[in-house]
Design a protein around this motif. Structure first.
Motif, PDB file in Angstrom:
ATOM      1  N   LEU A 141       0.849  -1.189   0.000  1.00  0.00           N
ATOM      2  CA  LEU A 141       0.000   0.000   0.000  1.00  0.00           C
ATOM      3  C   LEU A 141       0.888   1.244   0.000  1.00  0.00           C
ATOM      4  O   LEU A 141       1.739   1.404   0.883  1.00  0.00           O
TER       5      LEU A 141
ATOM      6  N   LYS B 209      -2.293   5.676  -0.676  1.00  0.00           N
ATOM      7  CA  LYS B 209      -3.431   5.279   0.139  1.00  0.00           C
ATOM      8  C   LYS B 209      -3.527   6.175   1.367  1.00  0.00           C
ATOM      9  O   LYS B 209      -4.584   6.292   1.984  1.00  0.00           O
TER      10      LYS B 209
ATOM     11  N   SER C 274      -7.742  -0.745   3.376  1.00  0.00           N
ATOM     12  CA  SER C 274      -6.384  -0.194   3.426  1.00  0.00           C
ATOM     13  C   SER C 274      -6.239   0.805   4.566  1.00  0.00           C
ATOM     14  O   SER C 274      -5.220   0.818   5.274  1.00  0.00           O
TER      15      SER C 274
END
Ligand SMILES: Nc1ncnc2c1ncn2[C@@H]1O[C@H](COP(=O)(O)OP(=O)(O)OP(=O)(O)O)[C@@H](O)[C@H]1O
Ligand SMILES: [Mg+2]
Lengths: 371, 338
Positions: free
Chosen positions: A47, A98, A130
């Motif tokens: 991420l 993210k 996330s």
């Protein structure tokens, strides 16, 4: 009896002569297993996390080091160091990152003063999964920075969570197997069952059958039995291939095999007769094609194959109570992962038996012997 | 018809779809061994009638007895006695010709030995022995039709129903079907009920013929009698150059002594006359007097088609009374059937 056998033989011949159908029925559930198992595994990777370090003190560097360690180890995040706070925030908004972690000036100072040091964490909350993961990660990185200057005895509480595994190792990939087998059964009952009936009707072949002394029961049960035969075979192949792929051991003996066989047969019968009730009077195969995707979602997701039934809202839990796939998934999970005997799955078996009988009666009653 | 064994007895049979009476009070008998034909245009109700006689549709009213059994009361018993070739092709493409036949035989619980011999014999009659193990998907339309006719003879039915069995076939295949229908009829001493909209088929095959239109039987007799009962013996066929000329011309020539009937269709006039060769010239003169300009003219002896036109006021190949005229110029109009 000869009549019934003739229908069954015909259906099996027709199925085998369409190898594409055979291959699709086998390959689709397995591809589904592989895709689902790899795209949605509970573990998150890579991420993108933007970090803007406006402090550049020891503690901010320590915090970043902690996160770097995660990047190198579990690979949950990939870190992008930026100088410009605005660029970081725009990046989050545009979906490049993210999340953006802003370490303000004075972070180290307030840590030295034993105040609660603050950081800014900007999350893309349209992606809940996330966001939750990054938040937890940053918090724990922050905590371990804190621990270094908080005296040990000052720690108020500490929890130790220890995983106690009740059953032998079952990973996420393996838990998908029962669902995939049920899905193979579902697809089999569509292609080898009701689809044939509707296709014959569409092509006009059924007119020539209705002109013979075949009874309603002959026609419906002929299709159900051939569908059962074909679908059971498909389900077993899918089960065995899935067990090989995910590494579920086979070693549990005759009783387990017998239980699995019984679950597959009963689930097939339940779904075959259900499909006859729902689609038995359709006049165009396209209706079957369209409904199959829809019905798959309706019965598959509330079956507990992917997500536990207990976490459903009440109305969906109520539906799961009459969903044959839910009983099938429960029974298969018990037998595959917990080594359960017949006694544990007896309830599931009884439900499937009753369900099948009721649906078969409705299917035969609602079948039209005239045009 | 006491004394004679009737295989089909129909009285006052009605089938309604909503408000439409597709079959509207039909009554007739078919004695044992007869080749009986139903001749009618598209939508006349032929398929609906056959479906009622063969248990596929429940009649709205009236009664039908087939092979001595009431169709509504014991459909299952009727099914054992009849062989039906529906209008649409119904053989299974994924099976071979042999498998299609064998499947049928098994539906009628015919022992396997007997089945094998019968099927072999049937394949010989339809001339497809060398193709019997090929998938039906590889057959031509005519071959499929022959297979489907032979298929319903596996269980030796008492009566055979054929719904437009030669529709869509080329003239050669059509003739082949006719030939072996005759053959089957003799070999199996069958009663045959056939529907068609081909005049030639009706005329050459059938002992008796019913003309059906809008769900009703209009006449029923042998082809020869139907023709001989028509007034006159020749047809003079005129195509006028303009639609507006039709009605004055029609009125005028109806008054002629040698004219028995005039049927107008678009710019065409069909004139039923006595001794066409002699009366040809006087007719044309009258037409001219009435202001008609003749584009084409022809003369022929009475045919089944004229029988149909005489009784229904229209030719069989048009649908719904609407008329599209493809033919301009000399020669006898040969209307396209589809
Ligand atoms: N299932 C049905 N529902 C409604 N109307 C129908 C149905 N079947 C037939 N009809 C109507 O009944 C009438 C007679 O149809 P039928 O099929 O019996 O004619 P046909 O003489 O066999 O015609 P063709 O030569 O075109 O086969 C037509 O007007 C048709 O539209
Ligand atoms: Mg028809």
């Amino acid at each position: 009896m000869t009549r019934l056998l003739a229908i069954i033989e015909r259906d099996i011949k027709k199925f085998v002569r369409n190898p594409i159908v055979v291959i699709m029925s086998l390959v689709m559930p397995i591809v589904y297993l592989v895709i689902l198992g790899n795209s949605f595994q509970g573990k998150l990777k890579g991420l993108p996390l933007a970090i803007v370090d406006q402090d550049s003190g020891i503690y901010s560097r320590r915090l970043i080091d902690n996160l770097r360690a995660v990047e190198a180890g579990a690979r949950t995040v990939s870190i992008h160091m930026l100088n410009d706070q605005n660029a970081a925030l725009t990046g989050v908004r545009n979906g490049v990152y993210k999340s953006a972690l802003i370490i303000p000036p004075g972070f180290t100072k307030s840590a030295n003063l034993r105040k609660e040091p603050d950081v800014g964490l900007f999350l893309d909350n349209t992606d809940t999964v996330s966001s939750i993961a990054i938040k937890a990660l940053v918090n724990s990185a922050l905590n371990s920075v804190r621990e270094e200057h908080v005296p040990v005895r000052d720690k108020p509480y500490e929890f130790y969570a220890r995983n106690i595994e009740l059953y032998s190792m079952v990973d996420y990939y393996q838990t998908l197997v029962p669902g995939v087998v049920i899905m193979a059964i579902f697809l089999g009952t569509m292609t080898a069952g009701v689809f044939n009936l509707v296709m014959d009707r569409f092509l006009g072949i059924d007119e020539s059958y209705l002109l013979t002394p075949l009874s309603k029961t002959d026609i419906v049960s002929g299709l159900v039995i051939s569908g059962l035969f074909i679908t059971t075979l498909i389900a077993f192949v899918v089960l065995i291939v899935s067990m090989l792929i995910t590494g579920i051991p086979f070693s549990k003996g005759i009783e387990q095999m017998f239980s699995i066989f019984m679950i597959i047969v009963l689930t097939t019968l339940a779904l075959l007769s259900l499909m006859f009730v729902i689609l038995g009077r359709a006049t165009h195969p396209r209706i079957v094609g369209l409904s199959s995707g829809f019905l798959n979602v309706i019965f598959f997701f509330p079956s507990g194959a992917i997500y536990p039934i207990e976490s459903f809202p009440a109305w969906l839990r109520a539906f799961a109570k009459v969903n044959p796939e839910a009983y099938a998934v429960h029974a298969l999970k018990s037998v595959l992962f917990k080594g359960a005997g017949l006694d544990v799955i007896l309830g599931d078996i009884i439900f499937l038996l009753i369900f099948t009988n009721v649906m078969m009666v409705i299917a035969i009653l609602s079948f039209k012997r005239t045009m | 018809m006491a004394g004679i064994n009737n295989i089909i007895e129909v009285s006052g049979l009605v089938k309604k779809f909503g408000s439409l009476a597709a079959v509207d009070g039909v009554t007739f008998d078919v004695p044992e061994g007869e080749f009986f034909g139903f001749l009618g245009p598209n939508g006349a109700g032929k398929t609906t009638l056959i479906r009622m006689l063969t248990t596929l549709l429940k009649p709205t009213g009236g009664r039908a007895v087939v092979a001595g059994i009431d169709v509504s009361a014991s459909p299952q018993e009727v099914r054992k006695k009849i062989g039906v070739v529906p209008q649409a092709l119904t053989s299974d493409l994924d099976l071979t010709g042999y498998e299609n036949m064998d499947l049928y035989g098994r539906f009628y619980s015919i022992p396997s030995r007997e089945r094998r011999e019968k099927i072999k014999n049937l394949f010989e009659i339809i001339g497809l022995s060398n193709r019997q193990n090929d998938l039906v998907a590889t057959y031509s339309g005519g071959m499929r039709r022959r297979l489907e006719i032979a298929r319903v003879l596996v269980h030796a039915p008492t009566v055979l129903f054929l719904d437009e069995p030669t529709i869509g076939l080329d003239p050669q295949s059509r003739r082949a079907v006719w030939e072996f229908l005759e053959k089957f009829r003799k070999e199996y001493s069958l009663t045959i009920f056939l529907s068609t909209h081909y005049m030639e088929e009706a005329e050459s095959l059938c002992d008796r013929l019913a003309i059906i239109d809008n769900g009703k039987i209009i006449v029923l007799d042998s082809p020869d009698r139907l023709k001989s009962e028509l007034p006159g013996n020749d047809i003079i066929h005129l195509t006028l150059s303009d639609l507006s000329m039709i009605s004055p011309v029609e009125d005028k020539i109806k008054g002629l002594a040698f004219v028995h009937n005039v049927v107008a269709e678009g710019e065409d006039l069909r004139v039923f006359v006595e001794n066409g060769a002699v009366n040809f010239t006087p007719l044309l003169e009258s037409v001219k007097e009435a202001g008609g300009i003749v584009n084409s003219v022809g003369i022929h002896q009475l045919s089944m088609e004229d029988v149909f036109i005489h009784h229904t006021g229209k030719s069989i190949r048009e649908e719904g009374g609407k008329k599209v005229n493809f033919f301009v110029g000399a020669g006898l109009p040969q209307k396209l059937s589809r």
